[in-house]
Design a protein around this motif. Structure first.
Motif, PDB file in Angstrom:
ATOM      1  N   SER A 161       3.937 -14.058   3.462  1.00 16.51           N
ATOM      2  CA  SER A 161       3.179 -15.307   3.383  1.00 16.51           C
ATOM      3  C   SER A 161       2.067 -15.342   4.430  1.00 16.51           C
ATOM      4  CB  SER A 161       4.129 -16.494   3.577  1.00 16.51           C
ATOM      5  OG  SER A 161       3.411 -17.704   3.589  1.00 16.51           O
ATOM      6  N   ASP A 162       2.384 -14.924   5.644  1.00 14.74           N
ATOM      7  CA  ASP A 162       1.385 -14.910   6.726  1.00 14.74           C
ATOM      8  C   ASP A 162       0.259 -13.930   6.420  1.00 14.74           C
ATOM      9  OD1 ASP A 162       2.927 -16.741   8.060  1.00 14.74           O
ATOM     10  OD2 ASP A 162       3.842 -15.286   9.427  1.00 14.74           O
ATOM     11  N   VAL A 163       0.601 -12.746   5.947  1.00 14.63           N
ATOM     12  CA  VAL A 163      -0.418 -11.732   5.649  1.00 14.63           C
ATOM     13  C   VAL A 163      -1.325 -12.211   4.521  1.00 14.63           C
ATOM     14  CG1 VAL A 163      -0.801  -9.384   4.774  1.00 14.63           C
ATOM     15  CG2 VAL A 163       0.952  -9.807   6.506  1.00 14.63           C
ATOM     16  N   THR A 164      -0.760 -12.901   3.542  1.00 12.66           N
ATOM     17  CA  THR A 164      -1.564 -13.426   2.438  1.00 12.66           C
ATOM     18  C   THR A 164      -2.581 -14.441   2.942  1.00 12.66           C
ATOM     19  OG1 THR A 164       0.285 -13.104   0.921  1.00 12.66           O
ATOM     20  CG2 THR A 164      -1.476 -14.562   0.190  1.00 12.66           C
ATOM     21  N   GLU A 165      -2.146 -15.354   3.806  1.00 14.22           N
ATOM     22  CA  GLU A 165      -3.053 -16.371   4.349  1.00 14.22           C
ATOM     23  C   GLU A 165      -4.156 -15.737   5.189  1.00 14.22           C
ATOM     24  OE1 GLU A 165      -4.963 -19.791   5.465  1.00 14.22           O
ATOM     25  OE2 GLU A 165      -3.549 -19.442   3.841  1.00 14.22           O
ATOM     26  N   LEU A 166      -3.796 -14.807   6.059  1.00 16.41           N
ATOM     27  CA  LEU A 166      -4.794 -14.127   6.890  1.00 16.41           C
ATOM     28  C   LEU A 166      -5.778 -13.338   6.030  1.00 16.41           C
ATOM     29  CD1 LEU A 166      -2.462 -12.805   9.738  1.00 16.41           C
ATOM     30  CD2 LEU A 166      -4.198 -14.597   9.964  1.00 16.41           C
ATOM     31  N   SER A 167      -5.274 -12.670   5.010  1.00 14.51           N
ATOM     32  CA  SER A 167      -6.131 -11.867   4.129  1.00 14.51           C
ATOM     33  C   SER A 167      -7.125 -12.743   3.382  1.00 14.51           C
ATOM     34  CB  SER A 167      -5.283 -11.077   3.123  1.00 14.51           C
ATOM     35  OG  SER A 167      -4.459 -10.134   3.778  1.00 14.51           O
ATOM     36  N   GLN A 186      -2.673 -11.211  -4.657  1.00  9.57           N
ATOM     37  CA  GLN A 186      -1.437 -10.677  -5.244  1.00  9.57           C
ATOM     38  C   GLN A 186      -0.926  -9.491  -4.426  1.00  9.57           C
ATOM     39  OE1 GLN A 186      -3.009  -9.743  -9.073  1.00  9.57           O
ATOM     40  NE2 GLN A 186      -2.564 -11.741  -9.965  1.00  9.57           N
ATOM     41  N   ALA A 187      -1.853  -8.591  -4.069  1.00  9.19           N
ATOM     42  CA  ALA A 187      -1.453  -7.399  -3.311  1.00  9.19           C
ATOM     43  C   ALA A 187      -0.989  -7.767  -1.911  1.00  9.19           C
ATOM     44  CB  ALA A 187      -2.620  -6.415  -3.238  1.00  9.19           C
ATOM     45  N   ALA A 188      -1.666  -8.719  -1.274  1.00 12.70           N
ATOM     46  CA  ALA A 188      -1.261  -9.146   0.073  1.00 12.70           C
ATOM     47  C   ALA A 188       0.150  -9.726   0.040  1.00 12.70           C
ATOM     48  CB  ALA A 188      -2.254 -10.167   0.618  1.00 12.70           C
ATOM     49  N   ALA A 266      -7.778  -3.417   0.265  1.00 11.20           N
ATOM     50  CA  ALA A 266      -6.730  -2.678   0.976  1.00 11.20           C
ATOM     51  C   ALA A 266      -7.047  -2.594   2.462  1.00 11.20           C
ATOM     52  CB  ALA A 266      -6.583  -1.278   0.383  1.00 11.20           C
ATOM     53  N   ARG A 267      -8.342  -2.450   2.815  1.00  9.53           N
ATOM     54  CA  ARG A 267      -8.725  -2.403   4.233  1.00  9.53           C
ATOM     55  C   ARG A 267      -8.468  -3.752   4.918  1.00  9.53           C
ATOM     56  NH1 ARG A 267     -14.660  -1.037   3.723  1.00  9.53           N
ATOM     57  NH2 ARG A 267     -14.410  -0.702   1.490  1.00  9.53           N
ATOM     58  N   ILE A 268      -8.668  -4.841   4.181  1.00 12.74           N
ATOM     59  CA  ILE A 268      -8.394  -6.179   4.727  1.00 12.74           C
ATOM     60  C   ILE A 268      -6.901  -6.345   4.982  1.00 12.74           C
ATOM     61  CG2 ILE A 268      -8.375  -8.645   4.160  1.00 12.74           C
ATOM     62  CD1 ILE A 268     -11.015  -8.126   2.610  1.00 12.74           C
ATOM     63  N   ILE A 269      -6.089  -5.981   3.995  1.00 12.24           N
ATOM     64  CA  ILE A 269      -4.637  -6.124   4.129  1.00 12.24           C
ATOM     65  C   ILE A 269      -4.116  -5.283   5.291  1.00 12.24           C
ATOM     66  CG2 ILE A 269      -2.417  -5.646   3.005  1.00 12.24           C
ATOM     67  CD1 ILE A 269      -3.794  -6.409   0.342  1.00 12.24           C
ATOM     68  N   ALA A 270      -4.678  -4.092   5.483  1.00 11.49           N
ATOM     69  CA  ALA A 270      -4.221  -3.209   6.568  1.00 11.49           C
ATOM     70  C   ALA A 270      -4.357  -3.887   7.922  1.00 11.49           C
ATOM     71  CB  ALA A 270      -5.010  -1.905   6.541  1.00 11.49           C
TER      72      ALA A 270
END
Length: 313
Positions: A161-167, A186-188, A266-270
């Protein structure tokens, strides 16, 4: 097309005509799974079903591939009655497959002045409806997978959930095109879905992983891609998940992509994943401060991470 031209010419406000375009949902998967001869047989069956369903109210056509068309008179029930009957005729279900149909409708001459405009509007509406169906399917699949992850580990659910919001915030700052936002989110939300195949003893190990355990852990992006690819609505997200642990310098996994070879999503999620991991307690180490995590991102900017994403983050 000749019949459509005649319908357009004959349509008046007193005698409205209807154009319906249909595209099958799920047919490609049927064709790929059961073979082209079976696909041809199914198309013939659906075509006959469609012709029978609209008889007396319209005429059925196959436009090509898995696209069908109906031309008819508009009755007092409006376009939806005929459209629903036709869509039902173009649906088929079996133990290993489900075929449905998305459609777009145009009322002549109220909504189009010529056949080219009529086809264009019907096509746009058909694909808008198809997109709505895919979005709904994607939401349902995402929700089910997130529930599975949260049931296994509440901490993992919170991390996703946190990674999705940050992404999402980073992507907006970077100007990611709107059509790329949905697969990014979706990927985040599901970038760690492959970890459901990792043994708890590895996932929750309080000490550093050995090389064989790391090999196991590194497989989770490929497993995640394989899981998400089972849902056609998540196919774009599946590819992003596969590359969410690539490095900007090409030393990541699983494919060793570098720089712009790695999709921006993908670079953002990383970056967002690394930050949230560092600032959260893990079995093998306590959380670090925000300042320390940001310093680590800057230190690895240009090697592990995309400098532009780090700067925006």
């Amino acid at each position: 097309l000749e019949d459509l031209e005649r319908h357009v010419a004959a349509a008046t406000r007193e005698e409205l005509r209807l154009l319906l375009l249909f595209d099958l949902d799920g047919f490609k998967a049927y064709n790929d799974t059961f073979g082209h001869p079976a696909g041809d047989t199914l198309l013939a069956r659906l075509g006959k079903n469609l012709a029978a369903a609209v008889e007396g109210r319209g005429v059925a056509y196959r436009m090509g591939g898995d696209e069908f068309c109906v031309l008819g008179h508009l009755d007092a029930d409006g376009p939806h009655s005929l459209a629903a009957a036709a869509a039902d005729a173009l649906s088929e279900h079996g133990e290993g497959f489900t075929i449905t149909a998305s459609y777009g409708s145009v009322v002549l001459p109220l909504e189009a002045a010529d056949e080219a405009q009529a086809l264009r509007i019907a096509d746009q509406r058909m694909y808008a409806r198809k997109g709505e169906g895919r979005a709904s399917a994607a939401r349902q699949a995402t929700a089910a997978l997130l529930r599975a992850l949260s049931e296994r580990s509440a901490d993992l659910g919170a991390h996703l959930s946190d990674v999705t919001e940050l992404s999402a915030r980073a992507a907006r700052r970077l100007g990611l095109p709107s059509e790329q936002m949905t697969p990014l989110l979706q990927a985040a939300a599901l970038h760690d879905v492959g970890k459901i195949a990792i043994p708890d003893a590895v996932l929750n190990k309080p000490a550093p992983l050995d090389e064989s355990e790391w090999e196991f852990m590194r497989s989770h992006t490929v497993i995640g891609e394989r899981i998400l690819a089972e849902a056609p609505a998540l196919s774009e997200a599946a590819r992003i998940v596969r590359w969410s642990h690539e490095r900007f310098d090409g030393k990541g996994y699983p494919d060793g992509l570098a720089g712009d070879e790695i999709p921006l999503a993908a670079r953002i999620i990383a970056v967002c994943d690394a930050y949230d991991a560092m600032t959260t307690d893990r079995p093998y180490r306590p959380a670090v401060t925000t300042e320390a995590a940001l310093a680590e991102l800057r230190l690895n900017s240009g090697t592990q991470f995309d400098p532009a994403v780090v700067e925006v983050f």
